[in-house]
Design an enzyme around this catalytic site. Structure first.
Site, PDB file in Angstrom:
ATOM      1  N   HIS A  66       0.861  -1.195   0.000  1.00  0.00           N
ATOM      2  CA  HIS A  66       0.000   0.000   0.000  1.00  0.00           C
ATOM      3  C   HIS A  66       0.899   1.247   0.000  1.00  0.00           C
ATOM      4  O   HIS A  66       1.946   1.254   0.673  1.00  0.00           O
ATOM      5  CB  HIS A  66      -0.850  -0.025   1.271  1.00  0.00           C
ATOM      6  N   GLY A 110       0.251  -4.899   1.666  1.00  0.00           N
ATOM      7  CA  GLY A 110      -0.940  -5.117   0.844  1.00  0.00           C
ATOM      8  C   GLY A 110      -0.616  -5.848  -0.447  1.00  0.00           C
ATOM      9  O   GLY A 110      -1.454  -6.539  -1.013  1.00  0.00           O
ATOM     10  N   TYR A 140      -5.506  -4.550  10.132  1.00  0.00           N
ATOM     11  CA  TYR A 140      -5.942  -5.187   8.883  1.00  0.00           C
ATOM     12  C   TYR A 140      -7.440  -5.456   8.944  1.00  0.00           C
ATOM     13  O   TYR A 140      -8.043  -5.515  10.017  1.00  0.00           O
ATOM     14  CB  TYR A 140      -5.141  -6.475   8.629  1.00  0.00           C
TER      15      TYR A 140
HETATM   16  O1  YXS Z   1      12.483   8.437  -0.450  1.00  0.00           O
HETATM   17  P1  YXS Z   1      11.837   8.411  -1.825  1.00  0.00           P
HETATM   18  O2  YXS Z   1      10.947   9.563  -2.109  1.00  0.00           O
HETATM   19  O3  YXS Z   1      12.813   8.058  -2.924  1.00  0.00           O
HETATM   20  O4  YXS Z   1      10.805   7.164  -1.798  1.00  0.00           O
HETATM   21  C1  YXS Z   1      11.289   5.885  -1.427  1.00  0.00           C
HETATM   22  C2  YXS Z   1      10.271   5.258  -0.501  1.00  0.00           C
HETATM   23  O5  YXS Z   1       9.721   6.174   0.414  1.00  0.00           O
HETATM   24  C3  YXS Z   1       9.227   4.825  -1.495  1.00  0.00           C
HETATM   25  N1  YXS Z   1       8.414   3.729  -0.957  1.00  0.00           N
HETATM   26  C4  YXS Z   1       7.124   3.847  -0.640  1.00  0.00           C
HETATM   27  N2  YXS Z   1       6.282   4.888  -0.712  1.00  0.00           N
HETATM   28  C5  YXS Z   1       5.008   4.683  -0.290  1.00  0.00           C
HETATM   29  N3  YXS Z   1       4.553   3.509   0.193  1.00  0.00           N
HETATM   30  C6  YXS Z   1       5.379   2.430   0.267  1.00  0.00           C
HETATM   31  N4  YXS Z   1       4.889   1.270   0.711  1.00  0.00           N
HETATM   32  C7  YXS Z   1       6.734   2.581  -0.147  1.00  0.00           C
HETATM   33  N5  YXS Z   1       7.821   1.768  -0.180  1.00  0.00           N
HETATM   34  C8  YXS Z   1       8.826   2.477  -0.681  1.00  0.00           C
HETATM   35  O6  YXS Z   1       9.935   4.374  -2.629  1.00  0.00           O
HETATM   36  C9  YXS Z   1      11.222   5.028  -2.677  1.00  0.00           C
HETATM   37  C10 YXS Z   1      12.288   3.978  -2.702  1.00  0.00           C
HETATM   38  O7  YXS Z   1      12.191   3.307  -1.459  1.00  0.00           O
HETATM   39  P2  YXS Z   1      13.502   2.792  -0.708  1.00  0.00           P
HETATM   40  O8  YXS Z   1      14.587   3.820  -0.813  1.00  0.00           O
HETATM   41  O9  YXS Z   1      13.081   2.342   0.638  1.00  0.00           O
HETATM   42  O10 YXS Z   1      13.888   1.519  -1.600  1.00  0.00           O
HETATM   43  P3  YXS Z   1      14.780   0.271  -1.184  1.00  0.00           P
HETATM   44  O11 YXS Z   1      15.060  -0.458  -2.447  1.00  0.00           O
HETATM   45  O12 YXS Z   1      15.913   0.727  -0.327  1.00  0.00           O
HETATM   46  O13 YXS Z   1      13.841  -0.614  -0.251  1.00  0.00           O
HETATM   47  C11 YXS Z   1      12.713  -1.245  -0.828  1.00  0.00           C
HETATM   48  C12 YXS Z   1      11.785  -1.680   0.308  1.00  0.00           C
HETATM   49  C13 YXS Z   1      10.479  -2.213  -0.304  1.00  0.00           C
HETATM   50  C14 YXS Z   1      12.475  -2.768   1.171  1.00  0.00           C
HETATM   51  C15 YXS Z   1      11.491  -0.443   1.183  1.00  0.00           C
HETATM   52  O14 YXS Z   1      11.029   0.617   0.329  1.00  0.00           O
HETATM   53  C16 YXS Z   1      10.404  -0.721   2.192  1.00  0.00           C
HETATM   54  O15 YXS Z   1      10.629  -1.392   3.208  1.00  0.00           O
HETATM   55  N6  YXS Z   1       9.171  -0.237   1.858  1.00  0.00           N
HETATM   56  C17 YXS Z   1       8.021  -0.410   2.749  1.00  0.00           C
HETATM   57  C18 YXS Z   1       7.527  -1.871   2.701  1.00  0.00           C
HETATM   58  C19 YXS Z   1       6.291  -1.965   3.625  1.00  0.00           C
HETATM   59  O16 YXS Z   1       6.439  -2.007   4.842  1.00  0.00           O
HETATM   60  N7  YXS Z   1       5.143  -1.917   3.016  1.00  0.00           N
HETATM   61  C20 YXS Z   1       3.835  -1.932   3.746  1.00  0.00           C
HETATM   62  C21 YXS Z   1       3.048  -0.685   3.319  1.00  0.00           C
HETATM   63  S1  YXS Z   1       1.571  -0.588   4.307  1.00  0.00           S
HETATM   64  C22 YXS Z   1       0.555  -1.784   3.647  1.00  0.00           C
HETATM   65  O17 YXS Z   1       0.862  -2.389   2.635  1.00  0.00           O
HETATM   66  C23 YXS Z   1      -0.708  -2.139   4.367  1.00  0.00           C
HETATM   67  C24 YXS Z   1      -1.454  -0.931   4.860  1.00  0.00           C
HETATM   68  S2  YXS Z   1      -0.352  -3.210   5.691  1.00  0.00           S
HETATM   69  O18 YXS Z   1       0.829  -2.676   6.340  1.00  0.00           O
HETATM   70  O19 YXS Z   1      -1.448  -3.264   6.548  1.00  0.00           O
HETATM   71  O20 YXS Z   1      -0.067  -4.499   5.082  1.00  0.00           O
END
Ligand code: YXS
Length: 261
Positions: A66, A110, A140
């Protein structure tokens, strides 16, 4: 004009939707989800008998889940009926042909539910699956929990939800969470071969069996009182200080400090 965040193509009744927003790690933003749903509608219109949902070849992140910047902070339910993620899950479940998730890289939050909602999952070694509500303090929703329960044993679902830690594809295959574990170099051809086998079968029979299984898998009696209790509990979470702390910490790129209130 919004940039194209997904790519759609169809070949010999096999449709393919490629998530293509690497700058945001294919986060499931409202814009990307709407393009994805439009892609599914287009493939349905063009008579696709299978839809493959994938990221670009060699992606390190299939989808970061998400779009956290779009999660509400004004006390609204972050995963209500009209949330883009909920809409996407229903569109995959209602698509009248099998949807195959072809997975390379990390699948988060998500996006993990999105992959679990697909009918088959083919993953490459190195792919990982993480359910992350507990990492962010998100409550969730009920149908989302059911997606996970229909994809894995409840003990594995609890491990995924309580630890928020990624499960590697190798273990996911041993647990029966994914259908096939295939080397990255072969995954595209392997997935297409499965799709071709399905596309050669009777589409009406498959569409009806998919819908039957959707109805059966969702047939869980829950009393109105039970549903209201669940919604009340979820409200305690999304109105909590911890939920806001989870969002602030993510956006501030720091570890959250949850206080349990
Ligand atoms: O800093 P900039 O502007 O370059 O942006 C970064 C991140 O902020 C952005 N980004 C996201 N933006 C919005 N929502 C996200 N979920 C998201 N994930 C990443 O993308 C740019 C590059 O990210 P960066 O620098 O972290 O990349 P990386 O290659 O070092 O790491 C990739 C990840 C995926 C390991 C890392 O981005 C990460 O841990 N992302 C969040 C993964 C996560 O926790 N997702 C859950 C989202 S909440 C959701 O899905 C539901 C509500 S729930 O939680 O209930 O399941």
């Amino acid at each position: 004009m919004t940039d194209a965040l997904v790519r759609i193509d169809i070949d010999d009744r096999i449709g393919c939707i490629t998530l293509d927003h690497p700058a945001r790690r294919n986060a499931l933003s409202e814009a990307l989800v709407h393009q994805l749903i439009a892609g599914l509608a287009d493939l349905k219109e063009r008579g696709a008998r299978v839809a493959i949902l994938r990221a670009a070849p060699g992606a390190k992140v299939w989808s970061a889940g998400h779009d956290v910047t779009e999660l509400p902070r004004d006390g609204r339910d972050p995963l209500g009926w009209d949330d883009p993620l909920r809409y996407l899950i229903r569109e995959i479940e209602n698509f009248p042909a099998p949807v195959i998730a072809q997975v390379e890289g990390g699948v988060w939050g998500g996006a993990c539910e999105t992959v679990m909602a697909c009918d088959l999952i083919v993953a490459a070694p190195g792919a990982t699956f993480a359910a992350t509500p507990a990492k962010l303090g998100v409550p969730y929703n009920v149908s989302g929990m059911l997606t996970f329960l229909n994809a894995a044993d409840i003990r594995i679902v609890k491990e995924m939800l309580f630890t928020a830690q990624p499960i590697p594809a190798e273990r996911a295959e041993r647990l029966g969470i994914i259908n096939y574990l295939v080397p990255a170099a072969e995954i595209e051809a392997y997935t297409r071969a499965i799709a071709a086998t399905i596309a050669a079968n009777a589409p009406l029979s498959i569409a009806v069996m998919k819908e039957q299984l959707r109805i059966l898998a969702g047939a869980h009696p829950m009393s109105p009182q039970g549903f209201e209790r669940v919604q009340g509990l979820r409200r305690l979470v999304y109105e909590s200080e911890d939920y806001l702390e989870g969002l602030r910490a993510f956006l501030g790129k720091r570890k959250p400090e949850f206080q349990g209130r």
